[in-house]
Motif scaffolding. Structure first.
Motif, PDB file in Angstrom:
ATOM      1  N   ARG A  91       0.831  -1.207   0.000  1.00 20.49           N
ATOM      2  CA  ARG A  91       0.000   0.000   0.000  1.00 20.49           C
ATOM      3  C   ARG A  91       0.865   1.255   0.000  1.00 20.49           C
ATOM      4  N   ALA A  92       1.892   1.295   0.854  1.00 19.23           N
ATOM      5  CA  ALA A  92       2.772   2.467   0.920  1.00 19.23           C
ATOM      6  C   ALA A  92       3.537   2.633  -0.392  1.00 19.23           C
ATOM      7  N   ARG A  93       3.970   1.512  -0.971  1.00 15.69           N
ATOM      8  CA  ARG A  93       4.701   1.577  -2.240  1.00 15.69           C
ATOM      9  C   ARG A  93       3.809   2.146  -3.344  1.00 15.69           C
ATOM     10  N   ASP A  94       2.581   1.662  -3.407  1.00 19.98           N
ATOM     11  CA  ASP A  94       1.649   2.162  -4.417  1.00 19.98           C
ATOM     12  C   ASP A  94       1.362   3.643  -4.216  1.00 19.98           C
ATOM     13  N   THR A  95       1.255   4.069  -2.975  1.00 21.59           N
ATOM     14  CA  THR A  95       0.999   5.484  -2.676  1.00 21.59           C
ATOM     15  C   THR A  95       2.153   6.356  -3.141  1.00 21.59           C
ATOM     16  N   LEU A  96       3.370   5.924  -2.855  1.00 23.98           N
ATOM     17  CA  LEU A  96       4.546   6.690  -3.275  1.00 23.98           C
ATOM     18  C   LEU A  96       4.632   6.792  -4.794  1.00 23.98           C
ATOM     19  N   LEU A  97       4.426   5.675  -5.472  1.00 24.66           N
ATOM     20  CA  LEU A  97       4.548   5.687  -6.924  1.00 24.66           C
ATOM     21  C   LEU A  97       3.411   6.469  -7.581  1.00 24.66           C
ATOM     22  N   SER A  98       2.228   6.441  -6.999  1.00 25.16           N
ATOM     23  CA  SER A  98       1.129   7.256  -7.525  1.00 25.16           C
ATOM     24  C   SER A  98       1.446   8.743  -7.383  1.00 25.16           C
ATOM     25  N   PHE A  99       2.033   9.088  -6.268  1.00 25.46           N
ATOM     26  CA  PHE A  99       2.452  10.474  -6.029  1.00 25.46           C
ATOM     27  C   PHE A  99       3.450  10.917  -7.091  1.00 25.46           C
ATOM     28  N   VAL A 100       4.388  10.033  -7.387  1.00 24.24           N
ATOM     29  CA  VAL A 100       5.407  10.317  -8.392  1.00 24.24           C
ATOM     30  C   VAL A 100       4.794  10.446  -9.783  1.00 24.24           C
ATOM     31  N   GLU A 101       3.911   9.559 -10.111  1.00 21.47           N
ATOM     32  CA  GLU A 101       3.297   9.585 -11.441  1.00 21.47           C
ATOM     33  C   GLU A 101       2.551  10.887 -11.681  1.00 21.47           C
ATOM     34  N   ARG A 102       1.817  11.354 -10.678  1.00 21.91           N
ATOM     35  CA  ARG A 102       1.112  12.634 -10.826  1.00 21.91           C
ATOM     36  C   ARG A 102       2.105  13.785 -10.988  1.00 21.91           C
ATOM     37  N   ALA A 103       3.203  13.732 -10.217  1.00 20.61           N
ATOM     38  CA  ALA A 103       4.204  14.798 -10.301  1.00 20.61           C
ATOM     39  C   ALA A 103       4.866  14.833 -11.665  1.00 20.61           C
ATOM     40  N   LEU A 104       5.202  13.663 -12.193  1.00 19.38           N
ATOM     41  CA  LEU A 104       5.873  13.603 -13.494  1.00 19.38           C
ATOM     42  C   LEU A 104       4.958  14.056 -14.629  1.00 19.38           C
ATOM     43  N   ASP A 105       3.653  13.887 -14.460  1.00 22.18           N
ATOM     44  CA  ASP A 105       2.705  14.268 -15.503  1.00 22.18           C
ATOM     45  C   ASP A 105       2.304  15.733 -15.424  1.00 22.18           C
ATOM     46  N   ALA A 106       2.597  16.378 -14.298  1.00 17.72           N
ATOM     47  CA  ALA A 106       2.202  17.781 -14.116  1.00 17.72           C
ATOM     48  C   ALA A 106       3.286  18.707 -14.655  1.00 17.72           C
ATOM     49  N   PRO A 107       2.914  19.883 -15.151  1.00 18.18           N
ATOM     50  CA  PRO A 107       3.935  20.822 -15.627  1.00 18.18           C
ATOM     51  C   PRO A 107       4.752  21.429 -14.497  1.00 18.18           C
ATOM     52  N   ARG A 108       4.218  21.382 -13.274  1.00 22.32           N
ATOM     53  CA  ARG A 108       4.889  22.000 -12.127  1.00 22.32           C
ATOM     54  C   ARG A 108       4.478  21.252 -10.872  1.00 22.32           C
ATOM     55  N   PHE A 109       5.437  20.952 -10.004  1.00 19.66           N
ATOM     56  CA  PHE A 109       5.127  20.219  -8.783  1.00 19.66           C
ATOM     57  C   PHE A 109       4.392  21.113  -7.793  1.00 19.66           C
ATOM     58  N   ASP A 110       3.362  20.547  -7.180  1.00 20.89           N
ATOM     59  CA  ASP A 110       2.582  21.267  -6.175  1.00 20.89           C
ATOM     60  C   ASP A 110       2.725  20.544  -4.844  1.00 20.89           C
ATOM     61  N   PRO A 111       3.420  21.127  -3.866  1.00 19.30           N
ATOM     62  CA  PRO A 111       3.571  20.450  -2.574  1.00 19.30           C
ATOM     63  C   PRO A 111       2.263  20.105  -1.905  1.00 19.30           C
ATOM     64  N   ASP A 112       1.190  20.854  -2.204  1.00 24.93           N
ATOM     65  CA  ASP A 112      -0.103  20.571  -1.586  1.00 24.93           C
ATOM     66  C   ASP A 112      -0.697  19.243  -2.056  1.00 24.93           C
ATOM     67  N   ASP A 113      -0.137  18.685  -3.138  1.00 24.79           N
ATOM     68  CA  ASP A 113      -0.642  17.403  -3.626  1.00 24.79           C
ATOM     69  C   ASP A 113      -0.411  16.287  -2.610  1.00 24.79           C
TER      70      ASP A 113
END
Length: 371
Positions: A343-365
């Motif tokens: 579960r923790a691994r999936d959460t971390l990788l989902s966080f990364v995937e959203r960051a890589l797809d966004a034009p700019r990282f948002d810490p509030d994510d």
């Protein structure tokens, strides 16, 4: 101060004679001739202009009058992964270890270093290398984060230490890098090095829950695309720690800070250090219900608030995603953190995937991870 990588200009023959005296007893140097990268070919469109060093042919005479020709290879810095002295040392040692394994290859007579005062120091009898350092009194910062996660509370001293780390990074990153090509090297290492994204992904077994090979491959592709997005941002090069995680940060009882294990040449993008520390506030809150709301969220916010309030932090969120991905891939890798849950691994990788797809990282994510 680094040891010189070329022969001293005053009397280049003298250290060569000393080297031959040690490596080839009773032989004497008759002639020293510089060699170019293309000495064996003609000068047409196939001419080679660059090489990885400045070789010299040395003709020696044996006591029986016979002659032997040797080649002395010394290294110079270049942009092809040899910009650091450690790179050039690794190249020489690898040659020493492997030349003899190739049939019909030239043989290695000796390997060593040119000392600061112009002498040759042989390493042919050396095995593994060692490093001796001072000892840091205190406890690793990870102990603080474990306590906060367990108690679901961050006290005033915890907030003060977090702010101290942010201000340390501001001061560290305030020294801009000056070595040409170092930013491009840092980004290349981020993606392609054995300790970078490629290497960390290669360290995943094929059956890791939450990280199947196709998911890792998709993340890797995104990171390669980010390598090209970062090209041309050389003005971001700064002094960095390179491995700024809670197991390399030590506080003593008076909250004095000592750091361990600066890495990757200590030059790169400040986003590396900031995301490395920040992501651990998320990591230590995963699978610890209430830890985020009770204390680690406050540290996450304080770090970003203080660091981004510095004028030199401009543009950091525009480049943060691949550095965040690198650190998350380490934290999710069972080879490094075997107790991480699926579960923790999936959460971390989902966080990364959203960051890589966004034009700019948002810490509030990060709030979405604990909703």
């Amino acid at each position: 101060m680094s040891a010189p990588s070329v022969l001293p200009e005053s009397d280049p023959a003298r250290p060569v004679r000393q080297l031959i005296d040690a490596a080839c007893p009773e032989a004497r140097v008759e002639e020293i001739t510089p060699l170019g990268p293309d000495d064996r070919s003609g000068h047409d469109q196939t001419e080679k202009a660059a090489g990885y060093g400045v070789p010299r042919r040395i003709t020696v005479v044996r006591p029986d009058g016979s002659r032997q020709k040797l080649v002395l290879h010394t290294s110079t810095a270049d942009a092809f992964g040899h910009d650091r002295r450690a790179d050039r040392a690794a190249e020489a040692l690898l040659a020493f270890d492997t030349f003899g394994s190739i049939p019909a290859h030239v043989e290695v007579v000796d390997v060593g270093s040119l000392t600061r005062d112009g002498r040759f120091l042989s390493l042919r009898d050396a095995g593994e290398f060692y490093l001796l350092t001072t000892y840091a009194e205190g406890d690793v910062y990870a102990a603080d984060l474990r306590r906060i996660a367990k108690e679901r509370r961050a006290g005033p001293e915890d907030l003060a230490r977090c702010e101290a780390l942010a201000r340390y990074l501001i001061a560290l990153h305030g020294a801009k890098g000056a070595q040409p090509g170092s930013y491009r090297r840092a980004v290349r290492d981020l993606v392609g090095h054995g300790e970078g994204i490629f290497g960390i992904i290669d360290g995943y077994p094929d059956d890791v829950p939450g990280a199947p090979p196709e998911r890792l491959q998709a993340i890797e592709r995104r990171c390669v695309a980010w390598r090209w997005k970062l090209r041309g941002r050389d003005q971001r090069l700064a002094r960095t720690h390179g491995d700024f995680h809670p197991f390399n940060i030590v506080f003593d009882e008076a909250s004095r800070l000592t750091l361990l294990d600066t890495s990757r040449g200590s030059q790169g993008d400040p986003a590396d250090d900031v995301t490395c520390l920040a992501l651990n506030y998320v990591f230590f809150a995963l699978d610890a219900p209430g830890a985020w709301e009770g204390g680690l969220r406050a540290l996450w916010r304080r770090l970003w608030e203080v660091y981004l309030g510095w004028s030199g932090a401009a543009g950091l969120l525009d480049v943060a995603a691949p550095f965040l991905a690198w650190r998350a891939l380490v934290l999710a890798n069972p080879g490094w953190y075997p107790a991480v849950t699926a579960r923790a691994r999936d959460t971390l990788l989902s966080f990364v995937e959203r960051a890589l797809d966004a034009p700019r990282f948002d810490p509030d994510d990060a709030e979405r991870l604990f909703a």
